[in-house]
Design a protein around this motif. Structure first.
Motif, PDB file in Angstrom:
ATOM      1  N   SER A  60       0.863  -1.189   0.000  1.00 33.69           N
ATOM      2  CA  SER A  60       0.000   0.000   0.000  1.00 33.69           C
ATOM      3  C   SER A  60       0.892   1.230   0.000  1.00 33.69           C
ATOM      4  CB  SER A  60      -0.890   0.035   1.250  1.00 33.69           C
ATOM      5  OG  SER A  60      -0.156   0.432   2.390  1.00 33.69           O
ATOM      6  N   SER A  61       0.299   2.374  -0.203  1.00 31.96           N
ATOM      7  CA  SER A  61       1.024   3.616   0.053  1.00 31.96           C
ATOM      8  C   SER A  61       1.157   3.792   1.562  1.00 31.96           C
ATOM      9  CB  SER A  61       0.269   4.802  -0.552  1.00 31.96           C
ATOM     10  OG  SER A  61      -0.911   5.037   0.183  1.00 31.96           O
ATOM     11  N   GLY A  62       1.867   4.825   1.981  1.00 31.12           N
ATOM     12  CA  GLY A  62       2.041   5.062   3.407  1.00 31.12           C
ATOM     13  C   GLY A  62       0.730   5.252   4.140  1.00 31.12           C
ATOM     14  N   THR A  63      -0.276   5.734   3.436  1.00 32.49           N
ATOM     15  CA  THR A  63      -1.591   5.937   4.051  1.00 32.49           C
ATOM     16  C   THR A  63      -2.181   4.623   4.554  1.00 32.49           C
ATOM     17  OG1 THR A  63      -1.946   7.832   2.598  1.00 32.49           O
ATOM     18  CG2 THR A  63      -3.888   6.944   3.692  1.00 32.49           C
ATOM     19  N   ASP A 165       3.778   9.514  11.961  1.00 36.30           N
ATOM     20  CA  ASP A 165       3.981   9.392  10.523  1.00 36.30           C
ATOM     21  C   ASP A 165       5.434   9.789  10.249  1.00 36.30           C
ATOM     22  OD1 ASP A 165       4.333   9.998   7.833  1.00 36.30           O
ATOM     23  OD2 ASP A 165       2.583  11.296   7.668  1.00 36.30           O
ATOM     24  N   ILE A 167       6.947   9.153   7.326  1.00 38.37           N
ATOM     25  CA  ILE A 167       7.056   8.858   5.900  1.00 38.37           C
ATOM     26  C   ILE A 167       8.157   9.683   5.232  1.00 38.37           C
ATOM     27  CG2 ILE A 167       5.801   8.963   3.692  1.00 38.37           C
ATOM     28  CD1 ILE A 167       3.293   8.062   5.272  1.00 38.37           C
ATOM     29  N   THR A 187       6.065   4.355   7.758  1.00 38.97           N
ATOM     30  CA  THR A 187       6.763   5.022   6.678  1.00 38.97           C
ATOM     31  C   THR A 187       6.348   4.396   5.353  1.00 38.97           C
ATOM     32  OG1 THR A 187       8.894   5.889   5.937  1.00 38.97           O
ATOM     33  CG2 THR A 187       8.871   3.610   6.701  1.00 38.97           C
ATOM     34  N   GLY A 188       6.844   4.993   4.255  1.00 39.89           N
ATOM     35  CA  GLY A 188       6.457   4.528   2.924  1.00 39.89           C
ATOM     36  C   GLY A 188       7.665   4.438   2.012  1.00 39.89           C
ATOM     37  N   SER A 189       7.501   3.711   0.933  1.00 41.51           N
ATOM     38  CA  SER A 189       8.636   3.340   0.098  1.00 41.51           C
ATOM     39  C   SER A 189       9.170   4.454  -0.777  1.00 41.51           C
ATOM     40  CB  SER A 189       8.257   2.145  -0.782  1.00 41.51           C
ATOM     41  OG  SER A 189       7.096   2.419  -1.558  1.00 41.51           O
ATOM     42  N   GLN A 190       8.329   5.404  -1.193  1.00 43.06           N
ATOM     43  CA  GLN A 190       8.722   6.340  -2.258  1.00 43.06           C
ATOM     44  C   GLN A 190       9.421   7.590  -1.766  1.00 43.06           C
ATOM     45  OE1 GLN A 190       5.699   6.077  -1.022  1.00 43.06           O
ATOM     46  NE2 GLN A 190       4.398   7.841  -1.416  1.00 43.06           N
ATOM     47  N   PRO A 197       6.389   4.083  -5.292  1.00 43.68           N
ATOM     48  CA  PRO A 197       5.296   3.944  -4.330  1.00 43.68           C
ATOM     49  C   PRO A 197       4.747   2.513  -4.320  1.00 43.68           C
ATOM     50  CG  PRO A 197       4.937   5.825  -5.800  1.00 43.68           C
ATOM     51  CD  PRO A 197       6.071   5.044  -6.370  1.00 43.68           C
ATOM     52  N   SER A 200       4.309   0.047   2.316  1.00 43.25           N
ATOM     53  CA  SER A 200       4.310   0.788   3.579  1.00 43.25           C
ATOM     54  C   SER A 200       4.830  -0.108   4.694  1.00 43.25           C
ATOM     55  CB  SER A 200       2.906   1.301   3.920  1.00 43.25           C
ATOM     56  OG  SER A 200       2.009   0.233   4.167  1.00 43.25           O
TER      57      SER A 200
END
Length: 379
Positions: A60-63, A165, A167, A187-190, A197, A200
């Motif tokens: 998923s995205s960080g969201t 968050d 991220i 956190t998120g990948s991008q 993206p 997460s």
């Protein structure tokens, strides 16, 4: 031929090692080969966060990890305090409200950080707070929020989790949740993990784990219990982001090889170089507490920031703009992840040219010189 260079605060440029990993033929995830890689990545994520606790990955995205933070560790009507200082502070607020939490919305002017006395006043009147939700680095305003005072407040309450968050802070700063006092970190990948993206990550403390059995909010795909059980064995409850996980293995190699202290110092110097360079050009920073992940700067009076961005883009540099009421007023220049001083010289040089072309009186090379001076300081 135009060579576009990304200076947006996500997605960010990808290192060659990551691009190579992403370009491999896909493998099947229910195999010993993937299990080995997956467990390696988990171990490296633990090193990144300096923990031996569970660190989960979601496709998923960080969201998605933000949502998982709400639905796994809180109950309907739980009171939470949201540090709302930008677009992503609003996201914490909206997620919490979506799942029926009782939100104290501490609204802060964009570009500013929280006032500790105001915060203590809110908490003094709401000692039944179950969570404090905050961005360590608010991406929309390039603002840094100090977590230490928030951790102290959270720990002073009977049953309160500090939910962060990270991220655009993990991979930029040394973010060690157990040292700081973070209970849930996402956190998120991008961003600074230097991937596309789609992935997460979620860390949760021993204190947070005690909430898992009590949470009555609906969850299925983002179930921490279901994922933890599978991921500790090197698999996922549902189809993973296979190639992103394989590429994360490579990006974590780069991060850990550089070392977190050196990585944090590099980001601090790149941020300082960018911020001092734009000030040298007579521009004003948006943030009173600038982050090391990106720099948000007002365009000069009479110059639309989005038009400025368009000219920069024509010259090969893509930066981000402002959101909501800041649209057309600011540009955001990223310097997290796969960036060095030469990158910042390029970005500032093109900013100078674009400003000049729009009629702003700028001495060409003045900002670049400032980056070079800080570059000398850093080598």
């Amino acid at each position: 031929m135009l060579k576009e260079r990304l200076f947006t605060p996500g997605p960010v440029p990808l290192p060659p090692e990551v691009i190579k990993a992403l370009g491999q033929q896909i493998i099947h995830h229910r195999t010993p080969e993937f299990t080995r890689i997956f467990l390696e990545v988990r171990e490296k994520l633990q090193k990144l966060l300096n923990t031996e606790r569970d660190v989960l990955m979601f496709a998923s995205s960080g969201t998605g990890a933000m949502e998982a933070s709400i639905v796994n560790f809180f109950n309907e009507n739980d009171k939470v305090l949201v540090i709302n200082a930008g677009k992503f502070g609003e996201r914490w607020r909206d997620l919490a409200k979506t799942f029926g939490l009782n939100v104290i919305d501490y609204q802060i002017e964009w570009g500013k950080t929280y006032n500790i006395d105001k915060l203590k006043e809110i908490v003094e009147n709401n000692k039944d707070i179950k969570g404090i939700l905050v961005q360590q680095s608010e991406t929309s305003t390039a603002t840094y929020h100090d977590l230490k005072p928030l951790a102290e407040i959270s720990n002073s309450l009977e049953d309160c989790l500090l939910v962060v968050d990270g991220i655009t802070s993990v991979g930029v700063y040394e973010v060690y949740p157990e040292e700081i006092g973070i209970d849930i970190l996402v956190t998120g990948s991008q961003k600074a993990l230097m991937l596309p993206p789609g992935l997460s990550i979620l860390y949760y403390s021993e204190k947070a784990e005690k909430r898992l059995e009590k949470s009555n909010l609906p969850k299925y795909y983002f179930s921490v219990k279901a994922e933890s059980k599978k991921q500790q064995k090197g698999q996922t409850a549902y189809t993973p982001a296979i190639n992103l996980i394989i590429a994360l293995n490579e990006s974590l190699n780069l991060i850990l090889r550089e070392g977190l202290p050196k990585l944090a110092k590099r980001h601090a110097l790149l941020a300082k170089a960018t911020q001092e360079a734009v000030k040298e050009l007579g521009l004003k920073l948006l943030s009173e507490s600038p982050a090391n992940s990106a720099t948000a700067v007002f365009s000069p009076e009479g110059i639309n920031a989005d038009e400025l961005r368009k000219i920069m883009q024509k010259l090969g540099i893509r930066v981000a703009g402002g959101q909501d009421h800041l649209k057309g007023k600011i540009i955001r220049i990223a310097h997290m992840g796969y960036f060095d001083f030469v990158d910042m010289i390029e970005a500032i040089s093109v900013l100078e040219v674009a400003l000049y072309k729009m009629g702003y009186k700028v001495e060409l090379g003045k900002g670049v010189k400032k980056v070079q001076e800080i570059m000398i300081e850093g080598v």
